[in-house]
Design a protein around this motif. Structure first.
Motif, PDB file in Angstrom:
ATOM      1  N   VAL A   1       3.490   4.005   9.113  1.00  0.00           N
ATOM      2  CA  VAL A   1       4.245   5.030   8.400  1.00  0.00           C
ATOM      3  C   VAL A   1       4.486   6.177   9.362  1.00  0.00           C
ATOM      4  N   TYR A   2       5.677   6.726   9.318  1.00  0.00           N
ATOM      5  CA  TYR A   2       6.059   7.820  10.203  1.00  0.00           C
ATOM      6  C   TYR A   2       6.289   9.097   9.407  1.00  0.00           C
ATOM      7  N   LEU A   3       6.084  10.209  10.063  1.00  0.00           N
ATOM      8  CA  LEU A   3       6.451  11.508   9.503  1.00  0.00           C
ATOM      9  C   LEU A   3       7.262  12.241  10.561  1.00  0.00           C
ATOM     10  N   GLN A   4       8.575  12.267  10.348  1.00  0.00           N
ATOM     11  CA  GLN A   4       9.458  12.988  11.252  1.00  0.00           C
ATOM     12  C   GLN A   4       9.516  14.434  10.800  1.00  0.00           C
ATOM     13  N   MET A   5       9.199  15.344  11.705  1.00  0.00           N
ATOM     14  CA  MET A   5       9.143  16.761  11.372  1.00  0.00           C
ATOM     15  C   MET A   5      10.130  17.508  12.260  1.00  0.00           C
ATOM     16  N   VAL A   6      11.060  18.205  11.637  1.00  0.00           N
ATOM     17  CA  VAL A   6      12.007  19.034  12.384  1.00  0.00           C
ATOM     18  C   VAL A   6      11.926  20.457  11.846  1.00  0.00           C
ATOM     19  N   GLY A   7      12.474  21.395  12.613  1.00  0.00           N
ATOM     20  CA  GLY A   7      12.435  22.778  12.165  1.00  0.00           C
ATOM     21  C   GLY A   7      11.022  23.281  11.933  1.00  0.00           C
ATOM     22  N   LEU A   8      10.101  22.910  12.815  1.00  0.00           N
ATOM     23  CA  LEU A   8       8.693  23.256  12.615  1.00  0.00           C
ATOM     24  C   LEU A   8       8.483  24.771  12.648  1.00  0.00           C
ATOM     25  N   LYS A   9       7.553  25.219  11.820  1.00  0.00           N
ATOM     26  CA  LYS A   9       7.211  26.634  11.679  1.00  0.00           C
ATOM     27  C   LYS A   9       5.733  26.835  12.025  1.00  0.00           C
ATOM     28  N   PRO A  10       5.357  28.022  12.430  1.00  0.00           N
ATOM     29  CA  PRO A  10       3.933  28.259  12.721  1.00  0.00           C
ATOM     30  C   PRO A  10       3.022  27.892  11.555  1.00  0.00           C
TER      31      PRO A  10
ATOM     32  N   ASP B   1       7.046  21.036  -1.627  1.00  0.00           N
ATOM     33  CA  ASP B   1       8.199  21.930  -1.591  1.00  0.00           C
ATOM     34  C   ASP B   1       8.347  22.614  -0.234  1.00  0.00           C
ATOM     35  N   SER B   2       7.222  22.883   0.407  1.00  0.00           N
ATOM     36  CA  SER B   2       7.246  23.627   1.660  1.00  0.00           C
ATOM     37  C   SER B   2       7.864  22.852   2.820  1.00  0.00           C
ATOM     38  N   VAL B   3       8.001  21.539   2.677  1.00  0.00           N
ATOM     39  CA  VAL B   3       8.531  20.735   3.782  1.00  0.00           C
ATOM     40  C   VAL B   3       9.821  20.013   3.433  1.00  0.00           C
ATOM     41  N   LYS B   4      10.278  20.132   2.199  1.00  0.00           N
ATOM     42  CA  LYS B   4      11.518  19.452   1.789  1.00  0.00           C
ATOM     43  C   LYS B   4      12.673  19.896   2.666  1.00  0.00           C
ATOM     44  N   GLY B   5      13.444  18.921   3.097  1.00  0.00           N
ATOM     45  CA  GLY B   5      14.581  19.212   3.946  1.00  0.00           C
ATOM     46  C   GLY B   5      14.257  19.296   5.423  1.00  0.00           C
ATOM     47  N   ARG B   6      12.951  19.328   5.761  1.00  0.00           N
ATOM     48  CA  ARG B   6      12.546  19.400   7.167  1.00  0.00           C
ATOM     49  C   ARG B   6      11.754  18.163   7.603  1.00  0.00           C
ATOM     50  N   PHE B   7      10.984  17.586   6.710  1.00  0.00           N
ATOM     51  CA  PHE B   7      10.146  16.436   7.032  1.00  0.00           C
ATOM     52  C   PHE B   7      10.724  15.197   6.353  1.00  0.00           C
ATOM     53  N   THR B   8      10.585  14.061   7.015  1.00  0.00           N
ATOM     54  CA  THR B   8      11.012  12.785   6.453  1.00  0.00           C
ATOM     55  C   THR B   8       9.922  11.755   6.683  1.00  0.00           C
ATOM     56  N   ILE B   9       9.490  11.122   5.598  1.00  0.00           N
ATOM     57  CA  ILE B   9       8.503  10.054   5.691  1.00  0.00           C
ATOM     58  C   ILE B   9       9.223   8.717   5.602  1.00  0.00           C
ATOM     59  N   SER B  10       8.780   7.756   6.404  1.00  0.00           N
ATOM     60  CA  SER B  10       9.376   6.426   6.379  1.00  0.00           C
ATOM     61  C   SER B  10       8.294   5.412   6.726  1.00  0.00           C
TER      62      SER B  10
ATOM     63  N   ALA C   1       0.841  -1.207   0.000  1.00  0.00           N
ATOM     64  CA  ALA C   1       0.000   0.000   0.000  1.00  0.00           C
ATOM     65  C   ALA C   1       0.865   1.242   0.000  1.00  0.00           C
ATOM     66  N   ARG C   2       0.526   2.154  -0.884  1.00  0.00           N
ATOM     67  CA  ARG C   2       1.153   3.463  -0.861  1.00  0.00           C
ATOM     68  C   ARG C   2       0.421   4.312   0.179  1.00  0.00           C
ATOM     69  N   ILE C   3       1.172   5.051   0.987  1.00  0.00           N
ATOM     70  CA  ILE C   3       0.594   5.861   2.061  1.00  0.00           C
ATOM     71  C   ILE C   3       1.020   7.320   1.878  1.00  0.00           C
ATOM     72  N   GLY C   4       0.106   8.224   2.116  1.00  0.00           N
ATOM     73  CA  GLY C   4       0.425   9.644   2.057  1.00  0.00           C
ATOM     74  C   GLY C   4       0.053  10.354   3.339  1.00  0.00           C
ATOM     75  N   TRP C   5       0.821  11.370   3.673  1.00  0.00           N
ATOM     76  CA  TRP C   5       0.472  12.290   4.757  1.00  0.00           C
ATOM     77  C   TRP C   5      -0.047  13.589   4.138  1.00  0.00           C
ATOM     78  N   TYR C   6      -1.160  14.048   4.647  1.00  0.00           N
ATOM     79  CA  TYR C   6      -1.775  15.285   4.192  1.00  0.00           C
ATOM     80  C   TYR C   6      -1.983  16.180   5.418  1.00  0.00           C
ATOM     81  N   ARG C   7      -2.227  17.460   5.151  1.00  0.00           N
ATOM     82  CA  ARG C   7      -2.572  18.347   6.256  1.00  0.00           C
ATOM     83  C   ARG C   7      -3.604  19.365   5.797  1.00  0.00           C
ATOM     84  N   GLN C   8      -4.363  19.836   6.772  1.00  0.00           N
ATOM     85  CA  GLN C   8      -5.360  20.858   6.490  1.00  0.00           C
ATOM     86  C   GLN C   8      -5.305  21.905   7.588  1.00  0.00           C
TER      87      GLN C   8
END
Length: 115
Positions: A78-87, A61-70, A32-39
């Motif tokens: 499925v995990y979403l590691q988020m660093v350098g979080l912004k408001p 593009d807005s999360v490249k270099g800060r978020f990692t999906i695995s 299964a392909r899995i995606g993370w979305y946000r609203q």
């Protein structure tokens, strides 16, 4: 019955980190392909990151270099590691999969980033 359950959201200061988890049941997870979305409030739901069955990833593009999906196929998660979080990362985060031609969504987990 297909079910996706997200966890790991919370309140964090700008520059902080969080790791979100999405655990699936009722599907053959490894194919299964899995995606993370946000609203965010007042905005449309958007794709944040996706991971294929072979581990290929894609990011907004807005999360490249800060978020990692695995993914951990042994844990159906499925995990979403988020660093350098912004408001502007403040949103409800959802995971989604498409199984036998139908989309399935979790109920979401709220991430709030304070400035």
């Amino acid at each position: 019955q297909v079910q996706l359950v997200e966890s790991g959201g919370g309140l964090v200061q700008a520059g902080g980190s969080l790791r979100l988890s999405c655990t699936a049941s009722g599907i053959t997870f490894r194919i299964a392909r899995i995606g993370w979305y946000r609203q965010a409030p007042g905005k449309q739901r958007e794709l944040v990151a996706g991971i294929s069955t072979t581990g290929t990833t894609n990011y907004a593009d807005s999360v490249k270099g800060r978020f990692t999906i695995s993914r951990d196929n042994a844990e159906n998660t499925v995990y979403l590691q988020m660093v350098g979080l912004k408001p502007e990362d403040t949103a409800v985060y959802y995971c989604k999969t498409t199984w036998v031609g139908r989309d399935y969504w979790g109920k979401g987990t709220l991430v709030t980033v304070s400035s």
